[in-house]
Design a protein around this motif. Structure first.
Motif, PDB file in Angstrom:
ATOM      1  N   SER A  86      -1.120  66.971 -61.064  1.00  0.00           N
ATOM      2  CA  SER A  86       0.227  67.774 -60.823  1.00  0.00           C
ATOM      3  C   SER A  86       0.503  67.135 -59.640  1.00  0.00           C
ATOM      4  CB  SER A  86      -0.178  69.325 -60.742  1.00  0.00           C
ATOM      5  OG  SER A  86      -0.802  69.501 -62.152  1.00  0.00           O
ATOM      6  N   PHE A  87      -0.329  67.007 -58.475  1.00  0.00           N
ATOM      7  CA  PHE A  87       0.326  66.428 -57.082  1.00  0.00           C
ATOM      8  C   PHE A  87       0.852  65.112 -57.202  1.00  0.00           C
ATOM      9  CE2 PHE A  87      -1.686  70.408 -55.143  1.00  0.00           C
ATOM     10  CZ  PHE A  87      -0.641  70.656 -54.500  1.00  0.00           C
ATOM     11  N   GLY A  88       0.049  64.336 -57.804  1.00  0.00           N
ATOM     12  CA  GLY A  88       0.362  62.966 -57.964  1.00  0.00           C
ATOM     13  C   GLY A  88       1.736  63.003 -58.967  1.00  0.00           C
ATOM     14  N   ILE A  89       1.920  63.623 -59.864  1.00  0.00           N
ATOM     15  CA  ILE A  89       3.136  63.489 -60.521  1.00  0.00           C
ATOM     16  C   ILE A  89       4.237  64.036 -59.728  1.00  0.00           C
ATOM     17  CG2 ILE A  89       4.295  64.351 -62.543  1.00  0.00           C
ATOM     18  CD1 ILE A  89       1.678  64.303 -64.182  1.00  0.00           C
ATOM     19  N   LEU A  90       4.090  65.146 -59.144  1.00  0.00           N
ATOM     20  CA  LEU A  90       5.217  65.514 -58.220  1.00  0.00           C
ATOM     21  C   LEU A  90       5.557  64.710 -57.156  1.00  0.00           C
ATOM     22  CD1 LEU A  90       6.929  68.084 -57.176  1.00  0.00           C
ATOM     23  CD2 LEU A  90       4.934  68.773 -55.916  1.00  0.00           C
ATOM     24  N   ALA A  91       4.732  63.760 -56.529  1.00  0.00           N
ATOM     25  CA  ALA A  91       5.002  62.825 -55.641  1.00  0.00           C
ATOM     26  C   ALA A  91       5.972  61.958 -56.186  1.00  0.00           C
ATOM     27  CB  ALA A  91       3.888  62.282 -54.859  1.00  0.00           C
ATOM     28  N   ALA A  92       5.170  61.235 -57.527  1.00  0.00           N
ATOM     29  CA  ALA A  92       6.050  60.274 -58.025  1.00  0.00           C
ATOM     30  C   ALA A  92       7.448  60.807 -58.582  1.00  0.00           C
ATOM     31  CB  ALA A  92       5.332  60.053 -59.446  1.00  0.00           C
ATOM     32  N   ALA A  93       7.599  62.249 -58.877  1.00  0.00           N
ATOM     33  CA  ALA A  93       8.848  62.680 -59.319  1.00  0.00           C
ATOM     34  C   ALA A  93       9.789  62.963 -58.184  1.00  0.00           C
ATOM     35  CB  ALA A  93       8.827  64.139 -59.928  1.00  0.00           C
ATOM     36  N   VAL A  94       9.222  63.201 -57.030  1.00  0.00           N
ATOM     37  CA  VAL A  94      10.116  62.847 -55.711  1.00  0.00           C
ATOM     38  C   VAL A  94      10.453  61.727 -55.369  1.00  0.00           C
ATOM     39  CG1 VAL A  94      10.185  63.299 -53.262  1.00  0.00           C
ATOM     40  CG2 VAL A  94       8.975  65.333 -54.802  1.00  0.00           C
ATOM     41  N   LEU A  95       9.864  60.854 -55.654  1.00  0.00           N
ATOM     42  CA  LEU A  95      10.421  59.307 -55.400  1.00  0.00           C
ATOM     43  C   LEU A  95      11.186  58.731 -56.527  1.00  0.00           C
ATOM     44  CD1 LEU A  95       6.851  57.604 -54.538  1.00  0.00           C
ATOM     45  CD2 LEU A  95       8.578  58.285 -52.914  1.00  0.00           C
ATOM     46  N   ILE A  96      11.014  59.102 -57.660  1.00  0.00           N
ATOM     47  CA  ILE A  96      12.119  58.846 -58.521  1.00  0.00           C
ATOM     48  C   ILE A  96      13.582  59.560 -58.295  1.00  0.00           C
ATOM     49  CG2 ILE A  96      12.665  59.044 -61.147  1.00  0.00           C
ATOM     50  CD1 ILE A  96       9.510  58.797 -61.525  1.00  0.00           C
ATOM     51  N   ALA A  97      13.338  60.707 -58.020  1.00  0.00           N
ATOM     52  CA  ALA A  97      14.583  61.573 -57.879  1.00  0.00           C
ATOM     53  C   ALA A  97      15.531  60.826 -56.483  1.00  0.00           C
ATOM     54  CB  ALA A  97      14.477  63.069 -57.514  1.00  0.00           C
ATOM     55  N   HIS A  98      14.791  60.627 -55.462  1.00  0.00           N
ATOM     56  CA  HIS A  98      15.382  59.975 -54.274  1.00  0.00           C
ATOM     57  C   HIS A  98      15.909  58.604 -54.662  1.00  0.00           C
ATOM     58  CE1 HIS A  98      15.199  57.634 -50.736  1.00  0.00           C
ATOM     59  NE2 HIS A  98      15.718  58.379 -50.263  1.00  0.00           N
ATOM     60  N   ALA A  99      15.118  57.701 -55.704  1.00  0.00           N
ATOM     61  CA  ALA A  99      15.588  56.567 -56.065  1.00  0.00           C
ATOM     62  C   ALA A  99      16.852  56.705 -56.856  1.00  0.00           C
ATOM     63  CB  ALA A  99      14.844  55.700 -56.780  1.00  0.00           C
TER      64      ALA A  99
END
Length: 287
Positions: free
Chosen positions: A74-87
């Motif tokens: 879940s933390f890994g997916i959250l970090a990936a989601a933050v990076l995708i949203a920022h991109a």
């Protein structure tokens, strides 16, 4: 070998945490004070690091907890989601940020690969034993293949020799049969010839006047073997019976008869035995 799987996972995790912290600070720094954004970024990275450390502890103990694994993912997916949203919301270099958005998921996958390697890792002693077994199996298979090839070659050579021998025998038999057929034809021609018949008649007439015998050809075919004639007129005595007779003749007088006297009386009594058997019987009873 352990470093080959753990070092890429550690490096990927560190890069993912740095990127996550930087993106959170840059992204939320415009909306909230930067200390708050820093705390959010450190919280995501800290939670990910804590769950990862707990997973590694359980793995070292040979245990596994699905809840901890789910929290880590879940933390890994959250970090990936933050990076995708920022991109997706970035005005500049959106493609570059999107290209590195997969790093948190990749880091979790590398840790999964490392865990699988640890569960299947073997000691050098076991690996040497496995290599020895495999080498032994390869050696046995090679020897079996060589043996089969040698046996096949030997059988082929034997069959070739037998075939050639059979062919030679057949050729010899064919030539012999041809020679015999020619000789038989010559004999038949001689028997059927008028001059030959007249000559044979003139020869036999002097021996048996008034009789003109016909000269028959010799028999060409299988013949009956002569019955074997026995060297002794009477049936051969068994060793036991021969011993009894020899002993009776030998002890018929006192002192006992010599061999020559016993043999003479033996044959005078009408008994029959070879000299070898008679002397052997004498030795048995006189022993």
């Amino acid at each position: 070998m352990r470093a080959k799987t753990i070092l890429p996972a550690v490096a990927m995790t560190a890069v993912s945490m740095v990127l996550t912290l930087a993106v959170v600070v840059m992204w939320l720094g415009t909306a909230v004070p930067w200390p708050v954004a820093l705390v959010v970024g450190l919280g995501i990275d800290g939670g990910w690091l804590a769950t990862l450390a707990y997973e590694r502890r359980l793995a070292a103990q040979g245990d596994h907890n699905r809840a901890v694994t789910a929290v880590g993912w879940s933390f890994g997916i959250l970090a990936a989601a933050v990076l995708i949203a920022h991109a997706l919301t970035a005005e500049h270099s959106a493609g570059a940020w999107l290209a590195v958005a997969w790093l948190p998921i990749a880091a979790k996958a590398l840790w999964l690969v490392h865990a699988m390697w640890e569960r299947t890792a073997l000691t050098p002693v076991a690996l040497d034993a496995i290599r020895g077994i495999q080498q032994e199996a390869r050696d046995e298979a090679a020897v079996a293949r060589a043996r089969l090839r040698a046996e096949a070659a030997t059988e082929e050579t034997r069959l070739t020799a037998v075939t050639e021998s059979g062919a030679r025998v057949a050729r010899v038999q064919a030539r012999t049969a041809q020679t015999l057929a020619g000789a038989w034809s010559t004999l038949e021609t001689a028997r059927a010839g008028e001059e030959t018949g007249r000559a044979l008649t003139s020869v036999t007439a002097r021996v048996t006047p008034g009789v003109t015998p016909r000269w028959e050809l010799p028999v060409w075919g299988p013949s009956e073997p002569l019955a074997a004639r026995s060297l002794e007129s009477a049936p051969a005595l068994t060793d036991e019976a021969l011993d009894v007779i020899v002993d009776e003749i030998r002890t018929s007088e006192t002192p006992a008869l010599s061999y020559r006297e016993m043999a003479a009386r033996f044959r005078a009594a009408g008994h029959s035995a070879s000299e070898v058997r008679l002397r052997a019987a004498w030795k048995r009873v006189a022993a």
